[in-house]
Design an enzyme around this catalytic site. Structure first.
Site, PDB file in Angstrom:
ATOM      1  N   LYS A   9      43.300  36.182 -18.416  1.00 30.81           N
ATOM      2  CA  LYS A   9      44.307  35.291 -19.003  1.00 30.81           C
ATOM      3  C   LYS A   9      43.280  34.608 -20.289  1.00 30.81           C
ATOM      4  O   LYS A   9      42.239  34.499 -20.191  1.00 30.81           O
ATOM      5  CB  LYS A   9      44.650  34.003 -18.250  1.00 30.81           C
ATOM      6  CG  LYS A   9      45.445  32.813 -19.072  1.00 30.81           C
ATOM      7  CD  LYS A   9      45.734  31.557 -18.197  1.00 30.81           C
ATOM      8  CE  LYS A   9      46.092  30.612 -18.802  1.00 30.81           C
ATOM      9  NZ  LYS A   9      46.370  29.204 -18.188  1.00 30.81           N
TER      10      LYS A   9
ATOM     11  N   GLU B 174      49.377  16.665 -19.965  1.00 34.27           N
ATOM     12  CA  GLU B 174      48.104  17.041 -19.327  1.00 34.27           C
ATOM     13  C   GLU B 174      47.154  15.919 -19.153  1.00 34.27           C
ATOM     14  O   GLU B 174      46.619  15.902 -20.466  1.00 34.27           O
ATOM     15  CB  GLU B 174      47.995  18.478 -19.571  1.00 34.27           C
ATOM     16  CG  GLU B 174      46.933  18.885 -18.514  1.00 34.27           C
ATOM     17  CD  GLU B 174      47.140  20.621 -18.704  1.00 34.27           C
ATOM     18  OE1 GLU B 174      46.347  21.166 -17.936  1.00 34.27           O
ATOM     19  OE2 GLU B 174      47.802  21.074 -19.647  1.00 34.27           O
TER      20      GLU B 174
END
Length: 382
Positions: A142, A187
């Site tokens: 990723k 976040e």
């Protein structure tokens, strides 16, 4: 400066002292400076809640180079926790409590114009496709790629205008402003409070439509998406592995939940742990966690190298840690997402997407556009 969530947090002004640093040692240099300040400070804190007493706010560059980072001790702090409010003054000598007066409401930006940043949408899709080729070749699992937009007004922009709107419209996020970097991040990179360490991991996103019934269907689709679950698993694993050396025990939920925000929905997991008695400060924990798979990729070292090679822009402090810390090493640091850098009449907005082997460049561009929405809308007129 600002750090707020659901009406709680701190708003500050003035600078009592600051530490500007850069490079690979930016976190350790800032930590050393803060410890030296705390060691000689005389603190009177009758409130004794998170955010009272001596605090600093900081914002750190994403990459080792280039990028500047800053840790600031404010001159005046106004704070709220629950039904308790306080004012803190910080200085090198006895200082009077400032008069708190209502100020004129901020004015919206004048004649705001948006333009592509480092890359156009089509060029960025090409970068995503290049990354997918590397991913399909098995070079890494990723990589997170970001892009920017440039907003320009006819006159300097009052940062209070977007901050007020972000704080009211995205109250589940952490609204921040430190040294020109502002935003509303969903976040929480790490919180350290009285021995408990927590981190909220977000990875896997789908855009909301505004139709509640349809959005519930989309949330269910997100929760079953193999691509998004894979991306989320990488991010959770990287956070858990980074925190484990600093905790005596940890709780890592097996399955994520869906976090609903006004513009998007995310797969989310709250990781928690009990810190060692001689545990690291929240800034040191943030340094250990950065960059997580959520903003870099997996394996992180290879992903960050690929970002520097193909992304085509300097992130600055975008996607780096931003937050606050007290004299005991407790505090909160979020990831500077849904954010922008303001410089007079110019604002640079950022958004990023996690790219895996199954990613579609057109869909990733649409996701990035959705992530621009909070800051872009906050700059608009009334």
């Amino acid at each position: 400066m600002t750090w707020l969530r659901r009406g709680e947090g701190v708003i500050t002004w003035g600078v009592a002292a600051e530490c500007r640093t850069s490079g690979e040692a930016r976190f350790s240099d800032a930590s050393t400076w803060w410890r030296n300040v705390v060691r000689v400070a005389a603190v009177a804190d009758e409130v004794e809640v998170p955010g009272s007493g001596l605090i600093c706010l900081g914002s750190f560059a994403f990459a080792d180079e280039p990028g500047d980072s800053v840790l600031v001790i404010p001159r005046v702090v106004v704070g709220r926790r629950g039904d308790r409010f306080w004012v803190t003054t910080i200085g090198s000598a006895a200082v009077e409590t400032p008069r708190l007066e209502t100020q004129d409401a901020p004015e919206p930006p004048v004649n705001l114009v948006f333009a592509d940043g480092a890359l156009s949408g089509a060029e960025w899709e090409g970068v995503v496709w290049e990354a997918v080729l590397h991913l399909n070749a098995g070079e890494l699992d990723k990589v997170v790629l970001a892009r920017d937009l440039i907003a320009t007004a006819d006159a300097p922009i009052d940062v209070r205008w977007p901050l007020r709107r972000l704080g009211s419209e995205y109250e589940m996020c952490w609204t921040f402003h430190v040294d020109g970097l502002f935003g509303a991040t969903p976040e929480l990179l790490v919180r350290r409070e009285k021995g408990l360490v927590t981190s909220r991991v977000l990875a896997g996103t789908i855009r909301r439509t505004g139709d509640d019934e349809h959005d519930l269907t989309l949330a269910a689709t997100l929760a079953r998406s193999s691509k998004d679950l894979e991306e989320h698993e990488y991010a959770v694993r990287s956070v858990a592995e980074a925190l484990e050396p600093y905790c005596t025990s940890m709780n890592v939920p097996e399955t994520p939940f869906v976090l609903h925000l006004p513009n998007v929905m995310h797969l989310a997991t709250d990781v928690a742990g009990v810190a060692h008695d001689s545990g690291a400060s929240v800034l040191e924990l943030a340094a250990a966690l950065h960059p997580s798979a959520a903003v870099g990729g997996t394996p992180t070292k290879l992903a960050v190298e690929m970002i520097a090679e193909i992304e085509g822009m300097d992130r600055g402090r975008y996607a780096g840690p931003v937050g606050w810390m007290n004299a005991h090493g407790d505090g909160e640091f979020g990831i500077a997402l849904r954010s922008a850098e303001i410089d007079g009449a110019r604002v640079r907005l950022f958004a990023g997407c996690g790219i895996v082997a199954g990613s579609d460049p057109e869909a990733e561009l649409a996701e990035a556009q959705a992530k621009f929405v909070p800051v872009r809308d906050s700059l608009a007129g009334a």
